[in-house]
Design a protein around this motif. Sequence first.
Motif, PDB file in Angstrom:
ATOM      1  N   VAL A 107       0.758  -0.920   0.151  1.00  0.00           N
ATOM      2  CA  VAL A 107      -0.008   0.222  -0.040  1.00  0.00           C
ATOM      3  C   VAL A 107       0.787   1.224   0.034  1.00  0.00           C
ATOM      4  CG1 VAL A 107      -1.767   1.336   1.341  1.00  0.00           C
ATOM      5  CG2 VAL A 107      -2.073  -1.281   1.092  1.00  0.00           C
ATOM      6  N   ASP A 108       0.483   2.272  -0.953  1.00  0.00           N
ATOM      7  CA  ASP A 108       1.090   3.527  -0.919  1.00  0.00           C
ATOM      8  C   ASP A 108       0.748   4.336   0.369  1.00  0.00           C
ATOM      9  OD1 ASP A 108       1.757   6.034  -1.230  1.00  0.00           O
ATOM     10  OD2 ASP A 108       1.714   5.874  -3.480  1.00  0.00           O
ATOM     11  N   LEU A 109       1.451   4.443   1.392  1.00  0.00           N
ATOM     12  CA  LEU A 109       1.019   5.299   2.559  1.00  0.00           C
ATOM     13  C   LEU A 109       0.823   6.614   2.281  1.00  0.00           C
ATOM     14  CD1 LEU A 109       3.910   3.869   4.866  1.00  0.00           C
ATOM     15  CD2 LEU A 109       1.350   3.079   4.676  1.00  0.00           C
ATOM     16  N   ASN A 110       1.085   7.186   1.247  1.00  0.00           N
ATOM     17  CA  ASN A 110       0.601   8.690   0.729  1.00  0.00           C
ATOM     18  C   ASN A 110      -0.561   8.627  -0.207  1.00  0.00           C
ATOM     19  OD1 ASN A 110       1.292  11.179   1.271  1.00  0.00           O
ATOM     20  ND2 ASN A 110       1.920  11.746  -0.828  1.00  0.00           N
ATOM     21  N   ARG A 111      -1.290   7.442   0.066  1.00  0.00           N
ATOM     22  CA  ARG A 111      -2.397   7.437  -0.677  1.00  0.00           C
ATOM     23  C   ARG A 111      -3.613   7.002   0.260  1.00  0.00           C
ATOM     24  NH1 ARG A 111       0.699   9.960  -3.234  1.00  0.00           N
ATOM     25  NH2 ARG A 111       1.057   9.689  -5.289  1.00  0.00           N
ATOM     26  N   ASN A 112      -3.321   6.768   1.557  1.00  0.00           N
ATOM     27  CA  ASN A 112      -4.071   6.096   2.520  1.00  0.00           C
ATOM     28  C   ASN A 112      -5.181   6.831   3.410  1.00  0.00           C
ATOM     29  OD1 ASN A 112      -3.803   3.602   5.314  1.00  0.00           O
ATOM     30  ND2 ASN A 112      -4.906   3.180   3.351  1.00  0.00           N
ATOM     31  N   SER A 113      -4.892   8.138   3.224  1.00  0.00           N
ATOM     32  CA  SER A 113      -5.672   8.858   4.195  1.00  0.00           C
ATOM     33  C   SER A 113      -7.230   9.063   3.486  1.00  0.00           C
ATOM     34  CB  SER A 113      -5.203  10.560   4.082  1.00  0.00           C
ATOM     35  OG  SER A 113      -5.778  11.348   3.248  1.00  0.00           O
ATOM     36  N   PRO A 114      -8.341   9.677   4.129  1.00  0.00           N
ATOM     37  CA  PRO A 114      -9.654   9.650   3.543  1.00  0.00           C
ATOM     38  C   PRO A 114      -9.912  10.885   2.645  1.00  0.00           C
ATOM     39  CG  PRO A 114      -9.463  10.396   5.872  1.00  0.00           C
ATOM     40  CD  PRO A 114      -8.351   9.761   5.356  1.00  0.00           C
ATOM     41  N   GLU A 115      -8.883  11.597   2.622  1.00  0.00           N
ATOM     42  CA  GLU A 115      -9.013  12.697   1.671  1.00  0.00           C
ATOM     43  C   GLU A 115      -8.950  12.475   0.311  1.00  0.00           C
ATOM     44  OE1 GLU A 115     -10.353  16.624   1.073  1.00  0.00           O
ATOM     45  OE2 GLU A 115     -10.022  15.528   2.954  1.00  0.00           O
ATOM     46  N   ALA A 153      -6.353   3.005  -2.008  1.00  0.00           N
ATOM     47  CA  ALA A 153      -4.806   2.519  -1.683  1.00  0.00           C
ATOM     48  C   ALA A 153      -5.301   1.935  -0.239  1.00  0.00           C
ATOM     49  CB  ALA A 153      -4.122   3.692  -1.631  1.00  0.00           C
ATOM     50  N   GLY A 154      -5.376   0.492   0.043  1.00  0.00           N
ATOM     51  CA  GLY A 154      -5.550  -0.056   1.224  1.00  0.00           C
ATOM     52  C   GLY A 154      -6.689  -0.541   0.980  1.00  0.00           C
ATOM     53  N   THR A 155      -7.440  -1.375   2.068  1.00  0.00           N
ATOM     54  CA  THR A 155      -8.521  -1.775   2.179  1.00  0.00           C
ATOM     55  C   THR A 155      -9.631  -0.604   2.557  1.00  0.00           C
ATOM     56  OG1 THR A 155      -8.230  -2.497   4.534  1.00  0.00           O
ATOM     57  CG2 THR A 155      -7.881  -4.024   2.815  1.00  0.00           C
ATOM     58  N   ARG A 156      -9.158   0.068   3.060  1.00  0.00           N
ATOM     59  CA  ARG A 156     -10.097   1.492   3.386  1.00  0.00           C
ATOM     60  C   ARG A 156      -9.181   2.575   3.916  1.00  0.00           C
ATOM     61  NH1 ARG A 156      -9.240  -1.993   7.540  1.00  0.00           N
ATOM     62  NH2 ARG A 156      -8.761  -1.305   9.679  1.00  0.00           N
ATOM     63  N   PRO A 157      -9.597   3.827   4.055  1.00  0.00           N
ATOM     64  CA  PRO A 157      -8.719   4.713   4.512  1.00  0.00           C
ATOM     65  C   PRO A 157      -8.153   4.756   5.935  1.00  0.00           C
ATOM     66  CG  PRO A 157     -10.818   5.764   3.558  1.00  0.00           C
ATOM     67  CD  PRO A 157     -11.058   4.443   3.781  1.00  0.00           C
ATOM     68  N   ALA A 204       0.292   4.604   8.459  1.00  0.00           N
ATOM     69  CA  ALA A 204      -0.531   5.733   8.326  1.00  0.00           C
ATOM     70  C   ALA A 204      -1.234   6.108   9.682  1.00  0.00           C
ATOM     71  CB  ALA A 204      -1.423   5.485   7.161  1.00  0.00           C
ATOM     72  N   ARG A 205      -1.773   5.144  10.350  1.00  0.00           N
ATOM     73  CA  ARG A 205      -2.443   5.589  11.675  1.00  0.00           C
ATOM     74  C   ARG A 205      -1.585   6.126  12.559  1.00  0.00           C
ATOM     75  NH1 ARG A 205      -4.656   0.592  10.338  1.00  0.00           N
ATOM     76  NH2 ARG A 205      -3.538  -0.374  12.419  1.00  0.00           N
ATOM     77  N   ALA A 206      -0.123   5.835  12.615  1.00  0.00           N
ATOM     78  CA  ALA A 206       0.882   6.367  13.474  1.00  0.00           C
ATOM     79  C   ALA A 206       0.933   7.744  13.218  1.00  0.00           C
ATOM     80  CB  ALA A 206       1.955   5.489  13.594  1.00  0.00           C
TER      81      ALA A 206
END
Length: 200
Positions: free
Chosen positions: A82-90, A95-99, A105-107
């Motif tokens: 997963v691209d961590l810079n595509r994993n936010s909800p904005e 990217a990932g199973t959900r934001p 990313a959560r950290a």
Amino acid sequence: MTDEVIGRSVQGRPITLVRIGDLAAPRKVLVVGCIHGNEAAGRGIVADLTQAGPAPDAQLLLVRDMNPDGFAHHQRTNAHGVDLNRNSPEHWAGAGTRPWSEPEARAIRDLILREQPALSLYYHQPFGLVDVPEGGRPEAARRYSELVGLPLKRLSRRPGSLSRWQNVRVRPGSAFVVELAAGPLPAEGRLAHVAAVLAM
């Protein structure tokens, strides 16, 4: 200087935050050296910043590796691919199973929400520019580009980007991306970026 582990990667590697400066300082500046594991030049800037002295009213929040698994394997994504810079909800686009599906990313999300940094800089490669921030005001990015001699340009929208999420959902105009040139960053280049961070 204090160190704390703010989270762990998919493969269990620590994501470490280093605080520099007065812990009671009202102004906090977050600097993230490496989000994509194969874009690692910003790590050197963060390493140099650990030896710096910020202004008396400022505290540096330094995350050298947000994606330690990607860095260990020299790959853009984390160990889940997963691209961590595509994993936010904005404007999330899958990217990932959900934001916020990824622990890395959560950290960083939890750190930002807790600390509310006045300014956040994210280092990437390889375009050699400062990106006009999505969802924010350009003043800080413009000043940084002038200090380091990189052009200020607007890249195309990055769905799920951390800086856009921060600008839209947390603090307008507080976050921007610095795209370093490809390859290793020479020592004089690192010093210029360190000086620019401290001047901000």
